[in-house]
Design a protein around this motif. Structure first.
Motif, PDB file in Angstrom:
ATOM      1  N   GLU A  38       0.815  -1.222   0.000  1.00 44.60           N
ATOM      2  CA  GLU A  38       0.000   0.000   0.000  1.00 44.60           C
ATOM      3  C   GLU A  38       0.845   1.268   0.000  1.00 44.60           C
ATOM      4  O   GLU A  38       0.355   2.341  -0.339  1.00 44.60           O
ATOM      5  CB  GLU A  38      -0.950   0.005   1.189  1.00 44.60           C
ATOM      6  N   LYS A  58      -5.263  -0.293  -2.985  1.00 35.02           N
ATOM      7  CA  LYS A  58      -5.844   1.048  -2.918  1.00 35.02           C
ATOM      8  C   LYS A  58      -4.924   2.019  -3.633  1.00 35.02           C
ATOM      9  O   LYS A  58      -3.706   1.858  -3.632  1.00 35.02           O
ATOM     10  CB  LYS A  58      -6.012   1.502  -1.469  1.00 35.02           C
ATOM     11  N   ARG A  83      -1.492  -2.287  -7.499  1.00 35.64           N
ATOM     12  CA  ARG A  83      -1.280  -2.736  -6.115  1.00 35.64           C
ATOM     13  C   ARG A  83      -2.078  -3.998  -5.813  1.00 35.64           C
ATOM     14  O   ARG A  83      -1.623  -4.877  -5.076  1.00 35.64           O
ATOM     15  CB  ARG A  83      -1.644  -1.626  -5.141  1.00 35.64           C
TER      16      ARG A  83
END
Length: 124
Positions: A10, A75, A85
């Motif tokens: 992330e 995200k 991601r």
């Protein structure tokens, strides 16, 4: 030889995230997957990644249609970044969203440590 450090998917962007996706797809040279739709878009399409708005704060959440919203997610501020991601989380990161990346690829602000706990999963 490059030193590897543990990082959270992330938090990855730029060169480190591009390197990670190159590892997933088995390409020796990394390309600009996370900002160029002509490069990253076809991978997101072929993986059947779906999106919804991130309720925790702007941007998007991506997930694999085959695994649903309870599976690996990604995200990002853009659909492309979230999708990249998601792929790295699904096929390279451990169950906690961590992976080992070359330290020289990290950018300021990337969350990394020298911890050796994370072991990448192999892509299907």
């Amino acid at each position: 030889m490059s030193r590897f450090v543990e990082a959270r998917v992330e938090q990855l962007a730029g060169r480190a995230l591009n390197w990670a996706l190159a590892e997933v797809v088995g390409e020796g040279a990394f390309r600009d997957y996370c900002t160029d739709w002509a490069v990253g878009g076809p991978l997101i399409d072929s993986a059947r990644i779906l999106f919804y708005g991130d309720p925790e704060g702007g941007g998007y959440v991506a997930y694999l249609a085959s695994r649903g919203t309870s599976g690996p997610q990604g995200k990002g501020a853009t659909h492309l970044l979230a999708g990249v991601r998601c792929l790295v989380n699904a096929y390279l990161a451990d169950s906690q969203g961590r992976l080992r990346v070359p330290a020289m690829l990290l950018e300021p602000g990337d969350n990394a440590s020298d911890d050796d706990r994370a072991a990448p999963r192999s892509a299907p």
